[in-house]
Design a protein around this motif. Structure first.
Motif, PDB file in Angstrom:
ATOM      1  N   VAL A  24       0.797  -1.408   0.056  1.00  0.00           N
ATOM      2  CA  VAL A  24       0.120   0.080  -0.090  1.00  0.00           C
ATOM      3  C   VAL A  24       0.946   1.157  -0.070  1.00  0.00           C
ATOM      4  O   VAL A  24       1.665   1.397   0.993  1.00  0.00           O
ATOM      5  CB  VAL A  24      -0.945   0.031   1.349  1.00  0.00           C
ATOM      6  N   THR A  25       0.788   1.962  -1.019  1.00  0.00           N
ATOM      7  CA  THR A  25       1.689   3.287  -1.044  1.00  0.00           C
ATOM      8  C   THR A  25       0.921   4.377  -0.352  1.00  0.00           C
ATOM      9  O   THR A  25      -0.247   4.525  -0.121  1.00  0.00           O
ATOM     10  CB  THR A  25       1.882   3.845  -2.458  1.00  0.00           C
ATOM     11  N   GLY A  26       1.715   5.320   0.275  1.00  0.00           N
ATOM     12  CA  GLY A  26       1.187   6.162   0.970  1.00  0.00           C
ATOM     13  C   GLY A  26       0.324   6.041   2.224  1.00  0.00           C
ATOM     14  O   GLY A  26      -0.648   6.166   2.668  1.00  0.00           O
ATOM     15  N   ALA A  27       0.888   4.869   2.942  1.00  0.00           N
ATOM     16  CA  ALA A  27       0.212   4.123   4.038  1.00  0.00           C
ATOM     17  C   ALA A  27       0.596   4.785   5.479  1.00  0.00           C
ATOM     18  O   ALA A  27       0.019   3.983   6.264  1.00  0.00           O
ATOM     19  CB  ALA A  27       0.438   2.781   3.937  1.00  0.00           C
ATOM     20  N   THR A  28       1.066   5.761   5.463  1.00  0.00           N
ATOM     21  CA  THR A  28       1.291   6.301   6.937  1.00  0.00           C
ATOM     22  C   THR A  28       0.337   7.129   7.552  1.00  0.00           C
ATOM     23  O   THR A  28       0.361   7.715   8.578  1.00  0.00           O
ATOM     24  CB  THR A  28       2.702   6.968   6.979  1.00  0.00           C
ATOM     25  N   ARG A  29      -0.808   7.424   6.621  1.00  0.00           N
ATOM     26  CA  ARG A  29      -1.937   8.182   7.389  1.00  0.00           C
ATOM     27  C   ARG A  29      -3.250   7.995   6.405  1.00  0.00           C
ATOM     28  O   ARG A  29      -3.363   7.517   5.273  1.00  0.00           O
ATOM     29  CB  ARG A  29      -1.509   9.784   7.236  1.00  0.00           C
ATOM     30  N   GLY A  30      -4.265   8.567   6.987  1.00  0.00           N
ATOM     31  CA  GLY A  30      -5.559   8.545   6.099  1.00  0.00           C
ATOM     32  C   GLY A  30      -5.819   7.362   5.753  1.00  0.00           C
ATOM     33  O   GLY A  30      -5.940   6.134   6.187  1.00  0.00           O
ATOM     34  N   ILE A  31      -6.335   7.231   4.240  1.00  0.00           N
ATOM     35  CA  ILE A  31      -6.886   6.017   3.721  1.00  0.00           C
ATOM     36  C   ILE A  31      -5.788   4.998   3.603  1.00  0.00           C
ATOM     37  O   ILE A  31      -6.104   3.874   3.833  1.00  0.00           O
ATOM     38  CB  ILE A  31      -7.572   6.534   2.359  1.00  0.00           C
ATOM     39  N   GLY A  32      -4.726   5.605   3.330  1.00  0.00           N
ATOM     40  CA  GLY A  32      -3.626   4.305   3.179  1.00  0.00           C
ATOM     41  C   GLY A  32      -3.372   3.548   4.392  1.00  0.00           C
ATOM     42  O   GLY A  32      -3.325   2.284   4.578  1.00  0.00           O
ATOM     43  N   MET A  33      -3.287   4.192   5.423  1.00  0.00           N
ATOM     44  CA  MET A  33      -3.059   3.713   6.806  1.00  0.00           C
ATOM     45  C   MET A  33      -4.152   2.786   7.146  1.00  0.00           C
ATOM     46  O   MET A  33      -4.103   1.605   7.723  1.00  0.00           O
ATOM     47  CB  MET A  33      -2.979   4.871   7.716  1.00  0.00           C
ATOM     48  N   LYS A  55       8.281   6.694  10.137  1.00  0.00           N
ATOM     49  CA  LYS A  55       6.704   7.057  10.141  1.00  0.00           C
ATOM     50  C   LYS A  55       6.084   5.719   9.665  1.00  0.00           C
ATOM     51  O   LYS A  55       5.205   5.432  10.247  1.00  0.00           O
ATOM     52  CB  LYS A  55       6.253   8.067   9.173  1.00  0.00           C
ATOM     53  N   GLY A  56       6.689   4.925   8.824  1.00  0.00           N
ATOM     54  CA  GLY A  56       6.299   3.546   8.386  1.00  0.00           C
ATOM     55  C   GLY A  56       6.460   2.838   9.629  1.00  0.00           C
ATOM     56  O   GLY A  56       5.378   1.867   9.768  1.00  0.00           O
ATOM     57  N   ASP A  57       7.454   2.767  10.271  1.00  0.00           N
ATOM     58  CA  ASP A  57       7.512   2.108  11.520  1.00  0.00           C
ATOM     59  C   ASP A  57       6.496   2.340  12.766  1.00  0.00           C
ATOM     60  O   ASP A  57       5.933   1.352  13.267  1.00  0.00           O
ATOM     61  CB  ASP A  57       9.033   2.307  12.123  1.00  0.00           C
ATOM     62  N   GLU A  58       5.912   3.483  12.519  1.00  0.00           N
ATOM     63  CA  GLU A  58       4.997   3.869  13.840  1.00  0.00           C
ATOM     64  C   GLU A  58       3.559   3.031  13.499  1.00  0.00           C
ATOM     65  O   GLU A  58       2.875   2.782  14.107  1.00  0.00           O
ATOM     66  CB  GLU A  58       4.682   5.107  13.628  1.00  0.00           C
ATOM     67  N   ILE A  59       3.329   2.911  12.048  1.00  0.00           N
ATOM     68  CA  ILE A  59       2.137   2.271  11.491  1.00  0.00           C
ATOM     69  C   ILE A  59       2.246   0.667  11.937  1.00  0.00           C
ATOM     70  O   ILE A  59       1.514   0.034  12.171  1.00  0.00           O
ATOM     71  CB  ILE A  59       1.983   2.420  10.015  1.00  0.00           C
ATOM     72  N   VAL A  60       3.528   0.191  11.568  1.00  0.00           N
ATOM     73  CA  VAL A  60       3.880  -1.265  11.687  1.00  0.00           C
ATOM     74  C   VAL A  60       3.894  -1.803  12.964  1.00  0.00           C
ATOM     75  O   VAL A  60       3.300  -2.955  13.301  1.00  0.00           O
ATOM     76  CB  VAL A  60       4.951  -1.630  10.809  1.00  0.00           C
ATOM     77  N   ALA A  61       4.288  -0.986  13.889  1.00  0.00           N
ATOM     78  CA  ALA A  61       4.731  -1.517  15.124  1.00  0.00           C
ATOM     79  C   ALA A  61       3.343  -1.938  15.719  1.00  0.00           C
ATOM     80  O   ALA A  61       3.211  -3.345  16.602  1.00  0.00           O
ATOM     81  CB  ALA A  61       5.154  -0.673  16.103  1.00  0.00           C
TER      82      ALA A  61
END
Length: 260
Positions: A24-33, A55-61
């Motif tokens: 998923v591109t642009g996955a660190t906020r909003g719709i992508g997240m 920022k990616g790691d903040e979503i992954v963790a």
């Protein structure tokens, strides 16, 4: 449906998607997240596309903590070297890609009607929304071709529909930003042409509108639209999970088919 039956259905869905790999591109906020989270919950290994690794790691963790498979993949649609590096990593560690959600996109406050828009703003929007999406799609196609049924989902907008833009009675007819609208129309052309090019393969390609203009700005500005993230991403997730069946070359929103 009883609770046991619901839980059984959820487990079956997770097993069906287990082992499949989604980017998923642009996955660190909003719709992508939100899309990344829902695909992980569905059992997929999710590659969280992020320009900034931290920022990616903040979503992954939190996804990993919850027991889901997720990892950060550094991708900047304006830097081809990151796309090549990402494709190499996918090939080395996963051997294929099953789902590509082209979600990354931008708006620009200087974008406006054709007679007023800043040319620099229009170029900036096109660089990410169209050229960047084309670049990442080309980079990932070799690994999508290794899947037994890959799906490319282009996050577009009803604002990219020529038919709707030409209808003065359309509820969003007044929203005329030449850069954004035209970039999504170009993205829809990518969907149409690529779906025809790949028609002899098992790869499907579709465009999807996640919501009204206020919802679409979630991806670019971080503001939450009136549908909310969950409702706004449902149409995207349906295509990513194959819930619409083996369709290709289509343009959809949550309600059904949209006009080009």
């Amino acid at each position: 449906m009883k609770r046991d039956a619901i839980e059984h259905t959820v487990r079956e869905d997770a097993e069906r998607h287990l082992g499949r790999v989604a980017l998923v591109t642009g996955a660190t906020r909003g719709i992508g997240m939100e899309v990344a989270r829902e695909l992980a919950e569905a059992g997929m290994t999710v590659l969280v596309g992020a320009r900034d690794e931290a920022k990616g790691d903040e979503i992954v963790a939190p996804l990993r903590k919850a027991g889901f498979q997720a990892e950060t993949l550094v991708i900047d649609l304006l830097r081809s070297e990151t796309l090549h590096a990402a494709a190499y990593r996918i090939g080395r560690y996963h051997g294929r890609l099953d789902v590509l959600v082209n979600n990354a996109g931008v708006t620009d406050p200087r974008d406006d009607t054709p007679e007023k828009a800043s040319i620099e703003a229009v170029e900036r929007v096109f660089q990410t929304n169209f050229f960047g999406t084309l670049r990442v799609t080309q980079a990932m196609l070799p690994w999508l071709s290794r899947s037994d049924g890959a799906r490319i989902v282009n996050v577009s907008s009803g604002l990219g529909s020529l038919a709707q833009n030409n209808d003065p009675a359309w509820e969003h007819a007044a929203f005329r930003q030449i850069g954004f609208n035209a970039s999504k129309a170009a993205l829809n052309m990518l969907t149409v042409q690529l779906s025809h090019t790949l028609r002899e393969t098992s790869i499907t390609v579709n465009s999807v509108d996640p919501g009204a203009p206020s919802d679409l700005t979630v991806d670019a500005s971080g503001k939450r639209g009136r549908l909310g993230l969950v409702d706004g991403t449902r149409s995207v997730v349906m295509l990513a999970l194959g819930e619409r069946g083996p369709v290709t070359g289509g343009f959809f929103d949550l309600s059904g088919t949209l006009p080009w």
